[in-house]
Design an enzyme around this catalytic site. Structure first.
Site, PDB file in Angstrom:
ATOM      1  N   LYS A 226     -12.563  -1.257   7.427  1.00  0.00           N
ATOM      2  CA  LYS A 226     -11.884  -2.262   8.253  1.00  0.00           C
ATOM      3  C   LYS A 226     -12.228  -2.067   9.727  1.00  0.00           C
ATOM      4  CE  LYS A 226      -8.520  -1.787   4.701  1.00  0.00           C
ATOM      5  NZ  LYS A 226      -8.765  -2.953   3.886  1.00  0.00           N
TER       6      LYS A 226
ATOM      7  N   ASP B 133      -1.116   6.556   6.336  1.00  0.00           N
ATOM      8  CA  ASP B 133      -2.278   5.782   5.892  1.00  0.00           C
ATOM      9  C   ASP B 133      -2.601   4.742   6.970  1.00  0.00           C
ATOM     10  OD1 ASP B 133      -4.070   4.065   4.762  1.00  0.00           O
ATOM     11  OD2 ASP B 133      -2.812   3.493   3.056  1.00  0.00           O
TER      12      ASP B 133
ATOM     13  N   TRP C 125       0.818  -1.223   0.000  1.00  0.00           N
ATOM     14  CA  TRP C 125       0.000   0.000   0.000  1.00  0.00           C
ATOM     15  C   TRP C 125       0.845   1.263   0.000  1.00  0.00           C
ATOM     16  CZ3 TRP C 125      -4.351  -0.308  -2.125  1.00  0.00           C
ATOM     17  CH2 TRP C 125      -5.108  -1.474  -2.025  1.00  0.00           C
TER      18      TRP C 125
HETATM   19  N1  PMP Z   1      -4.345   1.607   2.257  1.00  0.00           N
HETATM   20  C1  PMP Z   1      -4.419   0.455   2.950  1.00  0.00           C
HETATM   21  C2  PMP Z   1      -3.478   0.244   4.090  1.00  0.00           C
HETATM   22  C3  PMP Z   1      -5.364  -0.513   2.606  1.00  0.00           C
HETATM   23  O1  PMP Z   1      -5.431  -1.656   3.282  1.00  0.00           O
HETATM   24  C4  PMP Z   1      -6.241  -0.269   1.516  1.00  0.00           C
HETATM   25  C5  PMP Z   1      -7.313  -1.245   1.098  1.00  0.00           C
HETATM   26  N2  PMP Z   1      -7.203  -2.507   1.491  1.00  0.00           N
HETATM   27  C6  PMP Z   1      -6.101   0.925   0.819  1.00  0.00           C
HETATM   28  C7  PMP Z   1      -5.169   1.850   1.218  1.00  0.00           C
HETATM   29  C8  PMP Z   1      -6.996   1.242  -0.353  1.00  0.00           C
HETATM   30  O2  PMP Z   1      -8.211   1.557   0.163  1.00  0.00           O
HETATM   31  P1  PMP Z   1      -9.512   1.793  -0.739  1.00  0.00           P
HETATM   32  O3  PMP Z   1      -9.850   0.487  -1.360  1.00  0.00           O
HETATM   33  O4  PMP Z   1     -10.494   2.284   0.267  1.00  0.00           O
HETATM   34  O5  PMP Z   1      -9.159   2.848  -1.739  1.00  0.00           O
END
Ligand code: PMP
Length: 361
Positions: free
Chosen positions: A197, A173, A102
């Protein structure tokens, strides 16, 4: 129906109590004869929900009054753009720590807006995956901010340290670990998290931003990602995801009832320790993350004999243990054990794992 424990990484399990309350009031919310989804976001009933949710969220994380809380659309990925578009100012670079999937995805998006200085923090310690300690992160002099991801949902890697970088603006994040432990918000310029989450349903994203950082968004920043516009309009510049906001509010109240993030932290630690102890007990299961960087939210593990993966998934599903399949880029298994997963759920999983090992090992 027999008890099901859902180990999905997100959208993830929600507290049963919260779902029951939502169910009870779904068709007749606050005696209005309609659901919360069908009323104006500007009506007094919804405004009250919105304000209470913000207050409870602030209480839970002890957010200083010098920070704004924004209820946004666009998910974590939306904020991969939101952060540079709002915080670059007249700078052309920002420091991006890469410790997993991520964080790397955030870099990719940031390249549209600046030239990120990528700090590769992935290291190997005793043959295990780990992250360079923060003191070894080489920040650049001209960076607008530093960005990192404290909990890598796919890799199962966490950075547990609290940042201490003097005047540098730290952004993070927290999509997969927000509200799972106490957090010193004052160490950050901006924090964001997709809701699906630890907060509520998908569709809502929370941003916590230091007030003095507002007002320097790029001209091209879409208004719906512009922290100043959102802040000036109490997160109602456009129609917010009202149902997700309402449900997040119920989750915040549930969290307060559980004893807040300090209580969650201690349960989360117990849950993670229990699962790692079973993984580490024999060579049948394996997790290759160095103990100091093991996530307490997302625990990937492999079976030594991957030809048993399919059977493991079939049998665990039949036992009411759902969504244990690892992310497609990693394979194997992954148990996501966010706040809503009770200790009993992790016990049920570890009992199953031990039984499976006895039968198939
Ligand atoms: N950052 C992290 C740490 C994630 O786990 C996720 C999704 N699993 C995201 C960003 C992306 O999030 P979204 O699908 O809400 O755009």
């Amino acid at each position: 129906m027999s008890q099901v424990y859902n180990f999905s990484s997100g959208p993830a399990m929600l507290p049963a109590e919260v779902l029951k309350q939502a169910q009870q009031e779904l068709c007749d919310w606050q005696g209005l004869g309609t659901s919360v989804m069908e009323v104006s976001h500007r009506g007094k009933e919804f405004i009250q929900v919105a304000e209470e949710a913000e207050k409870d969220f602030r209480d839970l994380l002890n957010i200083p009054s010098s920070y704004k809380v924004l209820f946004c659309h666009g998910g974590g990925r939306g904020q991969f753009a939101g952060i540079p578009l709002n915080l670059l100012g007249d700078k052309t670079t920002a420091d991006y720590v890469d410790a997993g999937y991520w964080a790397a995805s955030a870099v990719k998006e940031a390249r549209k807006y600046c030239t990120p200085n990528v700090i590769d923090a992935k290291v190997t310690v005793d043959g295990l995956r780990a992250v360079k300690p923060m003191r070894e992160w080489q920040l650049s002099d001209d960076a607008a901010y530093l960005h990192y991801c404290p909990n890598e949902t796919i890799d199962g890697i966490a950075i547990h340290e609290t940042p201490d970088f003097g005047d540098a603006i730290v952004t993070a994040d927290f999509s997969s670990s927000i509200l799972s432990h106490p957090l010193d918000v004052s160490r950050y310029g901006a924090i964001y998290a997709g809701a699906q989450k630890n907060i509520g349903p998908a569709g809502l994203t929370l941003v916590i931003v230091r007030e003095d950082l507002l007002g320097k968004s790029q001209t091209a920043c879409p208004s719906i990602l512009d922290y100043t516009v959102l802040s000036d309009n109490d997160s109602m510049f456009n129609t917010p995801p009202t149902f997700a906001w309402y449900l997040a509010g119920l989750v915040f109240k549930w969290l307060k009832k559980q004893g807040g993030v300090a209580a969650m932290n201690s349960i989360n630690q117990q849950k993670a320790e229990l699962l790692y102890s079973i993984i580490d007990r024999s060579d049948f299961y394996r997790n290759d993350v160095s103990p100091a960087n093991r996530s307490r939210m997302n625990i990937p593990f492999q079976l030594a004999d991957s030809s048993l993966d399919k059977l493991f998934l079939e049998e665990s599903f039949a036992a009411g243990l759902h969504a244990l399949k690892g992310h497609r880029v990693v394979g194997g298994m992954r148990a996501s054990i966010y706040n809503a997963m009770p200790l009993e759920g992790v016990k049920a999983l570890t009992d199953f794992m031990q039984d499976f090992e006895r039968r198939r090992g």
